[in-house]
Design a protein around this motif. Structure first.
Motif, PDB file in Angstrom:
ATOM      1  N   LYS A  46       0.819  -1.215   0.000  1.00  0.00           N
ATOM      2  CA  LYS A  46       0.000   0.000   0.000  1.00  0.00           C
ATOM      3  C   LYS A  46       0.848   1.257   0.000  1.00  0.00           C
ATOM      4  O   LYS A  46       0.491   2.260  -0.613  1.00  0.00           O
ATOM      5  CB  LYS A  46      -0.911   0.020   1.235  1.00  0.00           C
ATOM      6  CG  LYS A  46      -2.223  -0.703   1.016  1.00  0.00           C
ATOM      7  CD  LYS A  46      -3.199  -0.398   2.143  1.00  0.00           C
ATOM      8  CE  LYS A  46      -4.469  -1.203   1.965  1.00  0.00           C
ATOM      9  NZ  LYS A  46      -5.411  -1.018   3.072  1.00  0.00           N
ATOM     10  N   ALA A  47       1.995   1.203   0.697  1.00  0.00           N
ATOM     11  CA  ALA A  47       2.859   2.387   0.759  1.00  0.00           C
ATOM     12  C   ALA A  47       3.412   2.715  -0.622  1.00  0.00           C
ATOM     13  O   ALA A  47       3.464   3.881  -1.017  1.00  0.00           O
ATOM     14  CB  ALA A  47       3.991   2.155   1.753  1.00  0.00           C
ATOM     15  N   LEU A  50       0.776   4.279  -2.784  1.00  0.00           N
ATOM     16  CA  LEU A  50       0.536   5.658  -2.368  1.00  0.00           C
ATOM     17  C   LEU A  50       1.688   6.580  -2.782  1.00  0.00           C
ATOM     18  O   LEU A  50       1.468   7.745  -3.121  1.00  0.00           O
ATOM     19  CB  LEU A  50       0.343   5.682  -0.844  1.00  0.00           C
ATOM     20  CG  LEU A  50      -0.623   6.727  -0.300  1.00  0.00           C
ATOM     21  CD1 LEU A  50      -1.947   6.704  -1.019  1.00  0.00           C
ATOM     22  CD2 LEU A  50      -0.818   6.535   1.196  1.00  0.00           C
ATOM     23  N   ASP A  51       2.912   6.062  -2.762  1.00  0.00           N
ATOM     24  CA  ASP A  51       4.059   6.879  -3.171  1.00  0.00           C
ATOM     25  C   ASP A  51       3.971   7.244  -4.654  1.00  0.00           C
ATOM     26  O   ASP A  51       4.202   8.389  -5.023  1.00  0.00           O
ATOM     27  CB  ASP A  51       5.383   6.145  -2.891  1.00  0.00           C
ATOM     28  CG  ASP A  51       5.719   6.154  -1.407  1.00  0.00           C
ATOM     29  OD1 ASP A  51       5.161   6.986  -0.677  1.00  0.00           O
ATOM     30  OD2 ASP A  51       6.548   5.328  -0.987  1.00  0.00           O
ATOM     31  N   PHE A  53       1.245   7.290  -6.460  1.00  0.00           N
ATOM     32  CA  PHE A  53       0.089   8.181  -6.577  1.00  0.00           C
ATOM     33  C   PHE A  53       0.450   9.598  -6.129  1.00  0.00           C
ATOM     34  O   PHE A  53       0.128  10.586  -6.805  1.00  0.00           O
ATOM     35  CB  PHE A  53      -1.070   7.625  -5.742  1.00  0.00           C
ATOM     36  CG  PHE A  53      -2.275   8.509  -5.699  1.00  0.00           C
ATOM     37  CD1 PHE A  53      -3.097   8.633  -6.809  1.00  0.00           C
ATOM     38  CD2 PHE A  53      -2.588   9.233  -4.559  1.00  0.00           C
ATOM     39  CE1 PHE A  53      -4.219   9.451  -6.785  1.00  0.00           C
ATOM     40  CE2 PHE A  53      -3.710  10.059  -4.523  1.00  0.00           C
ATOM     41  CZ  PHE A  53      -4.518  10.173  -5.634  1.00  0.00           C
ATOM     42  N   ALA A  54       1.143   9.696  -5.007  1.00  0.00           N
ATOM     43  CA  ALA A  54       1.491  11.015  -4.456  1.00  0.00           C
ATOM     44  C   ALA A  54       2.408  11.782  -5.410  1.00  0.00           C
ATOM     45  O   ALA A  54       2.210  12.981  -5.631  1.00  0.00           O
ATOM     46  CB  ALA A  54       2.156  10.850  -3.090  1.00  0.00           C
ATOM     47  N   ILE A  57       0.320  13.002  -8.295  1.00  0.00           N
ATOM     48  CA  ILE A  57      -0.505  14.168  -7.925  1.00  0.00           C
ATOM     49  C   ILE A  57       0.342  15.440  -7.855  1.00  0.00           C
ATOM     50  O   ILE A  57      -0.023  16.487  -8.391  1.00  0.00           O
ATOM     51  CB  ILE A  57      -1.230  13.942  -6.564  1.00  0.00           C
ATOM     52  CG1 ILE A  57      -2.348  12.900  -6.719  1.00  0.00           C
ATOM     53  CG2 ILE A  57      -1.796  15.243  -5.989  1.00  0.00           C
ATOM     54  CD1 ILE A  57      -3.570  13.370  -7.490  1.00  0.00           C
ATOM     55  N   LYS A 150      11.032  13.315  -1.344  1.00  0.00           N
ATOM     56  CA  LYS A 150      10.873  12.466  -0.155  1.00  0.00           C
ATOM     57  C   LYS A 150      10.432  11.057  -0.522  1.00  0.00           C
ATOM     58  O   LYS A 150      10.769  10.096   0.134  1.00  0.00           O
ATOM     59  CB  LYS A 150       9.803  13.079   0.757  1.00  0.00           C
ATOM     60  CG  LYS A 150      10.365  13.795   1.972  1.00  0.00           C
ATOM     61  CD  LYS A 150       9.274  14.497   2.737  1.00  0.00           C
ATOM     62  CE  LYS A 150       8.471  13.585   3.617  1.00  0.00           C
ATOM     63  NZ  LYS A 150       7.491  14.329   4.448  1.00  0.00           N
TER      64      LYS A 150
END
Lengths: 176, 125
Positions: A46-47, A50-51, A53-54, A57, A150
Motif C-alpha cells: 500500500k505504501a 501511495l508513493d 500516486f502522491a 498528484i 521524499k
C-alpha cells in the motif's frame, strides 16, 4: 497517424499510462483513481501504491499551478503530458509542459539543489518550507518538489528543449 | 455556534463538527484543486469556535494528503496549539490503516509540531 507504432513504443518503454492534452482537476482525479486501481492489481504494498500516486498528484498539480500562474492555461501551451511507466523494479512518473524560457534556469537549479540534499537535509528543508508563509497569490505551498523527493528512490531528472524564442518544453521524471 | 459540514469527495475530505461530542471529524483524502480555498472556511470556523469554546477533539482519518493540504493542516494544528497554550482542552486523534505506513509517518511529523495531546491509533483491518 499510426497508433500501432505509438503503442509499440509505449510497450517497449514500459509505459503503463499516458495522458496528453490540457488537464483539468477532474482529469487529474480520474487518472489518479485509475492509476491506483491499476497498481493495486500489481500486488505491491500500500505504501508503494501511495508513493507513486502522491508523486503523480504533485507533478500533475505542479504543472497545472504553473500554467495557471504564468497564464499559459489556454491554447496550445496548455497541452501537457503525464506518464507512468515501469522502471526496473519500480516506477517512473514524468510530466512535460510548456514553461516560459526565463523560468527554465531557476527551475532546473532548484531541482539540482533538491537532488543534492541528504535525507536529513531534505527532512529539515521540508519542515522549514512547511513553516514558511505562503504568499497570498501563491497556488501551492512550494512543497511539491520536496514531497516528490521524499518519496523518490533516486534523483529527479529534468530536461528542457526550446520550442520558440519565448517558450521551452520542460520534462521532469521522478523514480519510485 | 454555527454548524460545519462539508461533504466528502474523491479529492476532499469530510469535515464535520459534532456538537454533542465537541468533535471535529476529518475523514477521507485531501488533494483539492486549491487547498487554500478548501481549508480557508474550515480554519475560519475553527478560529471562531476556539474563541468561544474551551474544548475540542479533532478526529482525523486521512489516508493521503498532498503537500498543499499538509501546509493547511499545519495551520489548523497551530490554531489548536495556540488555544491549548491559553488553557483550552484540545486534542487530536489520528487514525491510520495498519497497512499504510505513510499515514502513520505523516501523523508523526504533525505530532512533532505540537505539545497538546496527539494520539496516533492504528485502525484494525
Amino acid at each position: 497517424m499510426d497508433l500501432y507504432n505509438l503503442r509499440e513504443q509505449f510497450a517497449e518503454s514500459g509505459m503503463m499510462m499516458c495522458f496528453n492534452g490540457p488537464f483539468s482537476h477532474s482529469i487529474i482525479e480520474e487518472i489518479g483513481t485509475a492509476l491506483r486501481n491499476h497498481l493495486a492489481a500489481e500486488n505491491i504494498g500500500k505504501a508503494a501504491v501511495l508513493d507513486v500516486f502522491a508523486v503523480y498528484i504533485e507533478l500533475a498539480q505542479n504543472v497545472r499551478n504553473y500554467l495557471s500562474l504564468r497564464e499559459l492555461g489556454q491554447g496550445e501551451a496548455s497541452s501537457s503530458i503525464i506518464t507512468i511507466a515501469r522502471w526496473g523494479d519500480g516506477y517512473a512518473v514524468s510530466s512535460g509542459n510548456t514553461i516560459l524560457k526565463e523560468d527554465s534556469a531557476l527551475i532546473c537549479r532548484r531541482i539540482a539543489e533538491i537532488n543534492a540534499l541528504t535525507p536529513e537535509e531534505l527532512k529539515r528543508q521540508y519542515k522549514e518550507q512547511m513553516r514558511r508563509e505562503v504568499q497570498p497569490d501563491a497556488l501551492g505551498a512550494g512543497l511539491g518538489l520536496l514531497e516528490i523527493a521524499k518519496r523518490s528512490s533516486s534523483a529527479m531528472v529534468c530536461s528542457v528543449r526550446d520550442i520558440n524564442d519565448k517558450h521551452t518544453f520542460f520534462s521532469l521524471a521522478a523514480f519510485i | 455556534m454555527e454548524q460545519l459540514e462539508i461533504q466528502q469527495t474523491a479529492s476532499t475530505p469530510l469535515v464535520s463538527f459534532d456538537d454533542s461530542g465537541k468533535t471535529l471529524r476529518i475523514v477521507g483524502e485531501s488533494y483539492p484543486e486549491n487547498s487554500f480555498a478548501f481549508y480557508t472556511p474550515v480554519l475560519a470556523w475553527l478560529g471562531r469556535y476556539l474563541q468561544q469554546h474551551a474544548q475540542l477533539t479533532v478526529d482525523i482519518t486521512v489516508t493521503y494528503m498532498n503537500s498543499s493540504s499538509i501546509k493547511c493542516m499545519l495551520d489548523l494544528l497551530d490554531a489548536l496549539e495556540e488555544a491549548f497554550k491559553k488553557g483550552s482542552n484540545v486534542a487530536i486523534i489520528w487514525r491510520h490503516d495498519l497497512e499504510n505506513p505513510r499515514s502513520f509517518e505523516l501523523a508523526e511529523e504533525f505530532c512533532e509540531e505540537v505539545t497538546f495531546p496527539f494520539d496516533i491509533v492504528a485502525l484494525s483491518a
